[in-house]
Scaffold this motif. Sequence first.
Motif, PDB file in Angstrom:
ATOM      1  N   GLN A 101       0.832  -1.209   0.000  1.00 49.09           N
ATOM      2  CA  GLN A 101       0.000   0.000   0.000  1.00 49.09           C
ATOM      3  C   GLN A 101       0.864   1.255   0.000  1.00 49.09           C
ATOM      4  N   LYS A 102       1.874   1.258   0.838  1.00 48.62           N
ATOM      5  CA  LYS A 102       2.750   2.432   0.967  1.00 48.62           C
ATOM      6  C   LYS A 102       3.374   2.798  -0.385  1.00 48.62           C
ATOM      7  N   ASN A 103       3.702   1.786  -1.180  1.00 49.87           N
ATOM      8  CA  ASN A 103       4.367   2.041  -2.455  1.00 49.87           C
ATOM      9  C   ASN A 103       3.400   2.111  -3.642  1.00 49.87           C
ATOM     10  N   ASN A 104       2.106   2.208  -3.324  1.00 49.10           N
ATOM     11  CA  ASN A 104       1.092   2.350  -4.383  1.00 49.10           C
ATOM     12  C   ASN A 104       1.205   1.269  -5.449  1.00 49.10           C
ATOM     13  N   VAL A 105       1.314   0.033  -5.027  1.00 46.74           N
ATOM     14  CA  VAL A 105       1.289  -1.066  -6.001  1.00 46.74           C
ATOM     15  C   VAL A 105      -0.031  -0.971  -6.760  1.00 46.74           C
ATOM     16  N   ASN A 128      12.723   2.107 -17.204  1.00 43.00           N
ATOM     17  CA  ASN A 128      11.503   2.656 -16.577  1.00 43.00           C
ATOM     18  C   ASN A 128      10.451   1.587 -16.295  1.00 43.00           C
ATOM     19  N   ASP A 129      10.903   0.505 -15.737  1.00 36.65           N
ATOM     20  CA  ASP A 129       9.993  -0.602 -15.423  1.00 36.65           C
ATOM     21  C   ASP A 129       9.362  -0.324 -14.063  1.00 36.65           C
ATOM     22  N   ILE A 130       8.184   0.269 -14.076  1.00 41.87           N
ATOM     23  CA  ILE A 130       7.556   0.735 -12.826  1.00 41.87           C
ATOM     24  C   ILE A 130       7.231  -0.447 -11.902  1.00 41.87           C
ATOM     25  N   GLY A 131       6.841  -1.563 -12.495  1.00 44.38           N
ATOM     26  CA  GLY A 131       6.509  -2.737 -11.687  1.00 44.38           C
ATOM     27  C   GLY A 131       7.736  -3.287 -10.977  1.00 44.38           C
ATOM     28  N   ARG A 132       8.847  -3.378 -11.707  1.00 49.64           N
ATOM     29  CA  ARG A 132      10.097  -3.884 -11.138  1.00 49.64           C
ATOM     30  C   ARG A 132      10.606  -2.939 -10.048  1.00 49.64           C
ATOM     31  N   GLU A 133      10.588  -1.636 -10.361  1.00 48.59           N
ATOM     32  CA  GLU A 133      11.100  -0.656  -9.398  1.00 48.59           C
ATOM     33  C   GLU A 133      10.244  -0.618  -8.131  1.00 48.59           C
ATOM     34  N   THR A 134       8.942  -0.710  -8.317  1.00 49.81           N
ATOM     35  CA  THR A 134       8.047  -0.699  -7.157  1.00 49.81           C
ATOM     36  C   THR A 134       8.242  -1.970  -6.322  1.00 49.81           C
ATOM     37  N   LEU A 135       8.368  -3.106  -6.984  1.00 51.20           N
ATOM     38  CA  LEU A 135       8.568  -4.364  -6.253  1.00 51.20           C
ATOM     39  C   LEU A 135       9.830  -4.291  -5.391  1.00 51.20           C
ATOM     40  N   GLU A 136      10.877  -3.674  -5.930  1.00 50.88           N
ATOM     41  CA  GLU A 136      12.119  -3.569  -5.160  1.00 50.88           C
ATOM     42  C   GLU A 136      11.932  -2.646  -3.952  1.00 50.88           C
ATOM     43  N   LYS A 137      11.092  -1.630  -4.109  1.00 51.70           N
ATOM     44  CA  LYS A 137      10.784  -0.760  -2.954  1.00 51.70           C
ATOM     45  C   LYS A 137       9.965  -1.533  -1.915  1.00 51.70           C
ATOM     46  N   VAL A 138       9.064  -2.361  -2.393  1.00 54.09           N
ATOM     47  CA  VAL A 138       8.239  -3.166  -1.478  1.00 54.09           C
ATOM     48  C   VAL A 138       9.138  -4.116  -0.664  1.00 54.09           C
ATOM     49  N   TYR A 139      10.035  -4.786  -1.341  1.00 57.19           N
ATOM     50  CA  TYR A 139      10.971  -5.680  -0.627  1.00 57.19           C
ATOM     51  C   TYR A 139      11.787  -4.890   0.404  1.00 57.19           C
ATOM     52  N   ALA A 140      12.297  -3.728  -0.021  1.00 55.49           N
ATOM     53  CA  ALA A 140      13.117  -2.921   0.887  1.00 55.49           C
ATOM     54  C   ALA A 140      12.306  -2.518   2.125  1.00 55.49           C
ATOM     55  N   ASP A 141      11.028  -2.220   1.936  1.00 58.58           N
ATOM     56  CA  ASP A 141      10.190  -1.819   3.075  1.00 58.58           C
ATOM     57  C   ASP A 141       9.875  -2.996   3.990  1.00 58.58           C
ATOM     58  N   ILE A 142       9.595  -4.150   3.403  1.00 57.36           N
ATOM     59  CA  ILE A 142       9.294  -5.323   4.234  1.00 57.36           C
ATOM     60  C   ILE A 142      10.495  -5.679   5.107  1.00 57.36           C
ATOM     61  N   PHE A 143      11.676  -5.629   4.499  1.00 54.81           N
ATOM     62  CA  PHE A 143      12.880  -6.041   5.237  1.00 54.81           C
ATOM     63  C   PHE A 143      13.589  -4.865   5.922  1.00 54.81           C
ATOM     64  N   HIS A 144      12.974  -3.663   5.811  1.00 53.91           N
ATOM     65  CA  HIS A 144      13.548  -2.470   6.446  1.00 53.91           C
ATOM     66  C   HIS A 144      14.991  -2.225   6.019  1.00 53.91           C
ATOM     67  N   THR A 145      15.210  -2.235   4.720  1.00 55.21           N
ATOM     68  CA  THR A 145      16.549  -1.952   4.193  1.00 55.21           C
ATOM     69  C   THR A 145      16.493  -0.717   3.295  1.00 55.21           C
TER      70      THR A 145
END
Length: 425
Positions: free
Chosen positions: A48-52, A66-83
């Motif tokens: 939700q935070k990363n507007n998936v 400019n792969d928005i899905g790939r870039e967003t997924l990497e932000k989601v992973y970073a947020d889940i693992f707090h990195t």
Amino acid sequence: MNNIYKDFGIDDKVCEFAENILKELKPRFDEIDRLADINQLKVIAAMQKNNVSEACMLGTTGYGYNDIGRETLEKVYADIFHTEDALVRAQITCGTHALALALMSNLRPGDELLSPVGKPYDTLEEVIGIRDSIGSLKEYGVSYRQVDLLEDGTFDYENIKKAINEKTKLVTIQRSKGYQTRPSFSVKQIGELIAFVKSIKPEVICMVDNCYGEFTEEIEPSDAGADMIVGSLIKNPGGGLAPLGGYICGKKECIENAAYRLTSPGLGKEVGASLTILRDFYQGLFLAPTVVASALKGAIFAANVYEKLGFDVIPNSTEDRHDIIQAVTFGDKDKMIAFCQGIQAASPVDSFVKPEPWAMPGYDSDVIMAAGAFISGSSIELSADGPVKEPYSVYFQGGLTFPHVKLGIIKSLQTLYERNLVKID
Ligand SMILES: *Cc1c(COP(=O)(O)O)cnc(C)c1O
């Protein structure tokens, strides 16, 4: 209840034995459901935070700019693992590749790698050069040191301190026991080890091989000081849907190094088309907390069934869990084979196949493997394997749904029972 199992050839006696054990496990399973709640909400919050969005599922071709899905997924992973950052790619072919990438991109000639937790996972021996191999870290002038665990499975702090020197650049810590009989480490234990290493040399990079550990606790090693955590998407975080891939989450600089090594200096994270894979990565990650919970319940159920029958199990029936692997030591070839054949017979795929021991390349004994998986080699799906030699231990893991793992374990017990290899009173 027994009727549905009768169709699968399960005797009443076997069924009752299993059901009685399950009744006692209710409080443990409630705890695991609570864990699944926490991790499920963690994943949803990050999405939700990363507007998936629907557009994130689509993917790119060619260079993959400019792969928005790939870039967003990497932000989601970073947020889940707090990195700070993450690299989550289909171009990372498996867990070994992710680990090799993290090591090779963050180590330079003249640096030293230290494992303070004993021998690393088998496939890393060739990455590091413990076994001579083309393209190993050793070949590139990166040296390696190892400090074994103490007899009781704890860290040998005295010798770890001695092993850290001016060349030590990166420390690798394997969370899961993998296919060894040492205990797996809790995130808390890993945090203590990292704090100790950093108290001696603060700038050292601490990497955790997180394979099989994701979502088995409320926190991850990156919450306990790890600079990088690394894993495979055909294990826990892929939730059974990711058909391949690996991830590295960690400090910005570590991830940048890894990205430049994965693609090319200058290109880094900017390229890497996601084709049609993103939906599976997102949806698998979304399912991962409950899939891991099913696997944990299965492992605990198996430990209780086989401990009650008198076999050695690691972890034992009551221990806390830090990964999804359950080892059962049968001490007998026929029992080990019967167990694996029972697991296979309960599979949704290839249930008609009867696994037999075979001489798998790279092993010094025959190996038996049971797996009826939708994704080839996936070990978040129910699977069991082990080397066919003393002490005849089977490593059992995974299960996308608990009813399936339950059937697998009951069927394994039935197979042992009908071959007169166990007695049930
Ligand atoms: C599975 C695993 C690996 C290697 O992953 P692959 O995907 O099989 O290459 C490394 N370390 C541990 C602890 C593992 O469980």
